[in-house]
Design a protein around this motif. Structure first.
Motif, mmCIF file in Angstrom:
data_model
loop_
_atom_site.group_PDB
_atom_site.id
_atom_site.type_symbol
_atom_site.label_atom_id
_atom_site.label_comp_id
_atom_site.label_asym_id
_atom_site.label_seq_id
_atom_site.Cartn_x
_atom_site.Cartn_y
_atom_site.Cartn_z
ATOM 1 N N VAL A 28 -2.369 1.893 4.584
ATOM 2 C CA VAL A 28 -2.090 0.641 3.902
ATOM 3 C C VAL A 28 -3.312 0.283 3.070
ATOM 4 C CG1 VAL A 28 -1.788 -1.844 4.208
ATOM 5 C CG2 VAL A 28 -0.400 -0.250 5.522
ATOM 6 N N LEU A 29 -3.092 0.056 1.769
ATOM 7 C CA LEU A 29 -4.169 -0.315 0.848
ATOM 8 C C LEU A 29 -3.890 -1.716 0.297
ATOM 9 C CD1 LEU A 29 -4.662 3.000 -1.189
ATOM 10 C CD2 LEU A 29 -5.871 2.226 0.851
ATOM 11 N N PRO A 30 -4.923 -2.500 -0.004
ATOM 12 C CA PRO A 30 -6.353 -2.151 -0.011
ATOM 13 C C PRO A 30 -7.051 -2.263 1.331
ATOM 14 C CG PRO A 30 -6.057 -4.359 -0.825
ATOM 15 C CD PRO A 30 -4.676 -3.847 -0.563
ATOM 16 N N GLU A 31 -6.312 -2.655 2.401
ATOM 17 C CA GLU A 31 -6.980 -2.816 3.691
ATOM 18 C C GLU A 31 -7.605 -1.517 4.169
ATOM 19 O OE1 GLU A 31 -4.152 -6.119 3.155
ATOM 20 O OE2 GLU A 31 -4.111 -3.956 2.868
ATOM 21 N N GLY A 32 -6.893 -0.403 4.011
ATOM 22 C CA GLY A 32 -7.476 0.903 4.293
ATOM 23 C C GLY A 32 -7.214 1.452 5.662
ATOM 24 N N TYR A 33 -6.369 0.826 6.497
ATOM 25 C CA TYR A 33 -6.143 1.348 7.845
ATOM 26 C C TYR A 33 -4.942 2.292 7.848
ATOM 27 C CZ TYR A 33 -2.655 -2.414 8.047
ATOM 28 O OH TYR A 33 -1.600 -3.241 7.781
ATOM 29 N N GLU A 34 -4.906 3.184 8.829
ATOM 30 C CA GLU A 34 -3.825 4.153 8.964
ATOM 31 C C GLU A 34 -2.665 3.542 9.733
ATOM 32 O OE1 GLU A 34 -2.896 8.629 10.796
ATOM 33 O OE2 GLU A 34 -4.925 7.759 10.895
ATOM 34 N N VAL A 35 -1.453 3.832 9.281
ATOM 35 C CA VAL A 35 -0.246 3.343 9.932
ATOM 36 C C VAL A 35 0.223 4.390 10.937
ATOM 37 C CG1 VAL A 35 2.116 2.552 9.599
ATOM 38 C CG2 VAL A 35 0.381 2.046 7.877
#
Length: 569
Positions: free
Chosen positions: A174-181
């Motif tokens: 998920v961008l711009p947060e940058g964590y993996e789903v």
């Protein structure tokens, strides 16, 4: 100019904002939160309320106060030398390692599976780079990277498209947060990006009849799907469809790890797995990615804009595929390609000589016979010449010839003239598991390309190849038939096309392939995106151009090529 004195001391002003930098205030809030002094309002951390100085617990002397400030600075990650606080606060955005509590599936409802198409070459739509490519799961476009300065990051901010999949690792972010789903609901997308079937599932492809449905609720049969004709790549489509139904070759490229092999092997493997994908989003595939690599390797000899000959392409492709999977240029049976298709041929040639005798009459002499052993991947069959003149009653009759008649070229007894030699051909044991027959229909001269419309009649099952093989008791029992069954049949159709050129009406070549469904014992005709069921009894009514025959299992000398080392049993 003298400074105006403050009306009252700063420490006596209740609720005054702190003059410290934004970063320092944020870090102070973190420190207070660790000691339980912070308060939450609507889920957010708030700054502690100021207290009178005489009620603050802590160091009172200057030395103790300086030591406390240094400890707070260490907790906030600042060095003792000090920097510009305002500049450090915006040096790099903070990236989340996980979504906020209660928002595990944030943005996943924006994914549109109907626009996703992973068949095209993995290039960034902005930079055209193929390094670290991500696909936007909202609009389907490709972008490079996911860092703060990447194209995918900018796309997320500008278009509010937040979910991306890495085309190599199949991880979703998920961008711009940058964590993996980590949601299991995305497993179907990861499977479509790179379909992988287990060894047991691949072994059941030809045994269990299977039906699948795409996202538009359209029914399709895995392995019998249409292929995009981007412009003029129908010659490519029919050759790949035929190869995708050669069981040992298909199983090898579906199961073998080819990440260290050249791109042509990797992309062919991906295309075969997508043809046999039982959980596809759409009921057709696009060969764009493999075609781009072939155009590069062949120096634009085979492209998607110019039509080529399927046999010419297949010969080039099999030889390059053989080298891509580790095959040798000199050692026979050194790759899965040669173990499936390569056979041995004996060629006897005799020079034609003549001299005049005393009566000035020509007299032919028998020269010595020269024997050569050659290897082949494709056997060429010559059609008898079409009649030049026909009477009025037979003007619409198309000549026919049985397949066994044109196979007599390889019986070792009927000579053919080739240049200045008389040549005879004979097949040798062991015959390969699969035979490729090229029925030669086109001949070129200095002016025009001529087509022979003769129809070749053949059975779909039980073609006996023993009359064309030289007996060898060590390899095969004498007088035993060698049965072959048809797997695929590539046909040619000439379509009249009017244009404004000097030649006027021209013939356009249309290529089509007929493939057998082993699980149902049925035949399907595939022409680009069109797939339709056909009758096995009428296959020979088309102009056959390339045929793929499979040696029947369970008979003496029958062999199948296994996975891995290519064991033949």
């Amino acid at each position: 100019m003298a400074k105006r004195p403050a009306l009252e001391p700063l420490e006596h002003v209740t609720g005054a904002p702190s003059p410290a930098s934004k970063r320092a205030r944020v870090e102070d809030e973190k420190v207070d939160a660790r000691h339980g002094n912070g308060q939450r309002s609507n889920g957010h951390q708030t700054a502690p309320q100021p207290q009178p100085r005489n009620h603050i617990d802590g160091p009172q002397t200057d030395a103790e106060m300086h030591e406390a400030v240094q400890q707070v600075g260490a907790l906030s990650g600042e060095d003792e030398a000090g920097e510009d606080d305002n500049q450090s606060a915006v040096a790099a955005p903070r990236r989340q390692k996980a979504p906020e509590a209660g928002y595990t599936d944030l943005y996943l409802d924006t994914i549109d599976r109907k626009v996703l198409d992973f068949d095209f070459e993995k290039l960034c739509s902005v930079t055209l780079s193929n390094i670290n490519v991500y696909a936007c799961l909202v609009c389907g476009k490709y972008y490079q990277g996911r860092g703060p300065k990447s194209q995918a990051y900018f796309h997320a901010l500008e278009e509010a498209h937040h979910v991306y999949v890495n085309m190599e690792t199949k991880k979703v972010y998920v961008l711009p947060e940058g964590y993996e789903v980590m949601s299991k609901s995305l497993d179907d997308i990861k499977f479509v990006v790179d379909p992988r079937l287990s060894k047991a599932e691949v072994g059941r492809l030809d045994k269990d009849p299977k039906l699948s449905w795409d996202l538009l609720n359209k029914e399709y049969i895995p392995g019998f799907v249409g292929m995009n004709n981007i412009k003029a790549n129908d010659y490519f489509n029919v050759a790949i469809q035929a190869l995708a139904h050669v069981a040992p070759l298909r199983n090898y490229f579906m199961l073998e790890a080819l990440s260290a092999r050249p791109q042509i092997a990797q992309r062919f493997s991906t295309l075969v797995r997508k043809i046999w994908n039982p959980r596809a989003f759409k009921s057709h595939v696009s060969p764009h990615e493999l075609l781009q690599d072939i155009a590069l390797r062949s120096s634009k000899r085979f492209t998607l804009t110019n039509q080529s000959d399927p046999v010419d392409f297949l010969s080039w492709f099999l030889n390059n595929l053989h080298l891509a999977v580790g095959g040798s240029k000199t050692k026979p049976n050194s790759s899965i390609v040669q173990k499936v298709f390569q056979g041995t041929l004996k060629i006897e040639s005799q020079e034609i000589t003549a001299r005049a005798n005393a009566g000035d009459r020509l007299r032919f002499e028998d020269a010595a016979v020269k024997t050569d052993i050659s290897r082949f991947l494709v056997l060429t069959l010559d059609l008898p010449a079409a009649p030049l003149f026909q009477d009025a009653l037979e003007k619409n009759i198309i000549p026919q010839v049985p397949l066994t008649t044109i196979l007599n070229k390889y019986d070792g007894m009927r000579p053919q003239e080739k240049s200045k030699n008389r040549v005879r051909y004979r097949l040798l044991h062991p015959l390969p598991p699969y035979l490729l027959f090229h029925i030669k229909r086109f001949s070129k001269n200095k002016f025009v390309t001529e087509r022979n419309p003769t129809i070749v009649t053949f059975p779909a099952h039980s073609l006996d190849m023993s009359p064309y093989v030289e007996p060898n008791p060590k390899e095969f029992p004498p007088a035993e038939p060698v049965w072959y069954d048809l797997v695929a049949n590539i046909t040619h159709e000439a379509v009249k096309r009017n244009d404004d050129s000097v030649e006027g009406e021209q013939d356009t070549k249309v290529w089509r392939v007929q493939v057998r469904d082993r699980s149902r014992d049925e035949w399907y005709g595939i022409q680009d995106l069109f797939v339709e069921k056909e009758r096995g009894e009428t296959l020979f009514t088309k102009e056959s151009y390339l045929q793929v025959w499979e040696r029947r299992r369970g008979q003496p000398g029958a062999s199948t090529t296994g996975k891995g080392k290519g064991k033949v049993r």
